[in-house]
Design a protein around this motif. Structure first.
Motif, PDB file in Angstrom:
ATOM      1  N   THR A   1      36.921 -23.624  -0.005  1.00 20.04           N
ATOM      2  CA  THR A   1      36.815 -23.771   1.438  1.00 20.04           C
ATOM      3  C   THR A   1      38.101 -24.395   1.967  1.00 20.04           C
ATOM      4  O   THR A   1      38.923 -24.898   1.212  1.00 20.04           O
ATOM      5  CB  THR A   1      35.618 -24.659   1.823  1.00 20.04           C
TER       6      THR A   1
ATOM      7  N   PHE B   1      35.423 -25.152   6.163  1.00 21.25           N
ATOM      8  CA  PHE B   1      35.677 -23.896   6.866  1.00 21.25           C
ATOM      9  C   PHE B   1      35.757 -22.750   5.866  1.00 21.25           C
ATOM     10  O   PHE B   1      36.342 -22.880   4.798  1.00 21.25           O
ATOM     11  CB  PHE B   1      36.991 -23.974   7.650  1.00 21.25           C
TER      12      PHE B   1
ATOM     13  N   THR C   1      37.232 -19.757   6.420  1.00 18.65           N
ATOM     14  CA  THR C   1      38.529 -19.083   6.475  1.00 18.65           C
ATOM     15  C   THR C   1      39.590 -20.034   7.032  1.00 18.65           C
ATOM     16  O   THR C   1      39.277 -21.011   7.720  1.00 18.65           O
ATOM     17  CB  THR C   1      38.477 -17.835   7.370  1.00 18.65           C
ATOM     18  N   LYS C   2      40.830 -19.711   6.743  1.00 20.49           N
ATOM     19  CA  LYS C   2      41.958 -20.490   7.246  1.00 20.49           C
ATOM     20  C   LYS C   2      42.049 -20.382   8.764  1.00 20.49           C
ATOM     21  O   LYS C   2      42.354 -21.361   9.450  1.00 20.49           O
ATOM     22  CB  LYS C   2      43.242 -19.982   6.598  1.00 20.49           C
ATOM     23  N   ARG C   3      41.753 -19.215   9.290  1.00 19.33           N
ATOM     24  CA  ARG C   3      41.829 -18.993  10.732  1.00 19.33           C
ATOM     25  C   ARG C   3      40.836 -19.883  11.481  1.00 19.33           C
ATOM     26  O   ARG C   3      41.150 -20.432  12.537  1.00 19.33           O
ATOM     27  CB  ARG C   3      41.555 -17.535  11.052  1.00 19.33           C
ATOM     28  N   GLU C   4      39.623 -20.049  10.948  1.00 19.21           N
ATOM     29  CA  GLU C   4      38.634 -20.934  11.576  1.00 19.21           C
ATOM     30  C   GLU C   4      39.133 -22.373  11.607  1.00 19.21           C
ATOM     31  O   GLU C   4      38.970 -23.072  12.608  1.00 19.21           O
ATOM     32  CB  GLU C   4      37.313 -20.884  10.806  1.00 19.21           C
ATOM     33  N   ALA C   5      39.728 -22.816  10.523  1.00 20.74           N
ATOM     34  CA  ALA C   5      40.246 -24.180  10.453  1.00 20.74           C
ATOM     35  C   ALA C   5      41.379 -24.387  11.455  1.00 20.74           C
ATOM     36  O   ALA C   5      41.430 -25.419  12.136  1.00 20.74           O
ATOM     37  CB  ALA C   5      40.728 -24.475   9.040  1.00 20.74           C
ATOM     38  N   GLN C   6      42.264 -23.419  11.579  1.00 17.34           N
ATOM     39  CA  GLN C   6      43.370 -23.535  12.527  1.00 17.34           C
ATOM     40  C   GLN C   6      42.862 -23.533  13.967  1.00 17.34           C
ATOM     41  O   GLN C   6      43.376 -24.261  14.809  1.00 17.34           O
ATOM     42  CB  GLN C   6      44.361 -22.400  12.318  1.00 17.34           C
ATOM     43  N   GLU C   7      41.856 -22.738  14.252  1.00 13.45           N
ATOM     44  CA  GLU C   7      41.282 -22.680  15.594  1.00 13.45           C
ATOM     45  C   GLU C   7      40.626 -24.018  15.954  1.00 13.45           C
ATOM     46  O   GLU C   7      40.787 -24.521  17.065  1.00 13.45           O
ATOM     47  CB  GLU C   7      40.267 -21.543  15.694  1.00 13.45           C
ATOM     48  N   TRP C   8      39.889 -24.603  15.010  1.00  8.69           N
ATOM     49  CA  TRP C   8      39.264 -25.904  15.260  1.00  8.69           C
ATOM     50  C   TRP C   8      40.332 -26.961  15.523  1.00  8.69           C
ATOM     51  O   TRP C   8      40.190 -27.772  16.435  1.00  8.69           O
ATOM     52  CB  TRP C   8      38.403 -26.328  14.067  1.00  8.69           C
TER      53      TRP C   8
END
Length: 57
Positions: A11, A33, A35-42
């Motif tokens: 994760t 998270f 995906t990496k994209r979800e983490a960056q968005e948060w």
């Protein structure tokens, strides 16, 4: 701030530093998270929320 991958359970997590309303430096860690994209968005939305200015003209 960078986004990291937890290799043990595959994760992503975010370590973010910010200054609170008292002027103190704080650090927030959010884990789990998919995906990496979800983490960056948060992280992006968290930084936007903390960048708000409390002074009104």
């Amino acid at each position: 701030m960078p986004v990291f991958k937890n290799e043990s359970n595959n994760t992503w997590y975010v370590m973010s530093r910010y200054v609170n309303w008292k002027g103190e430096r704080k650090q927030k860690c959010k884990r789990g998270f998919a995906t990496k994209r979800e983490a960056q968005e948060w992280e992006r939305t968290f930084q936007q929320q903390n960048a708000a200015d409390m002074d009104m003209s």
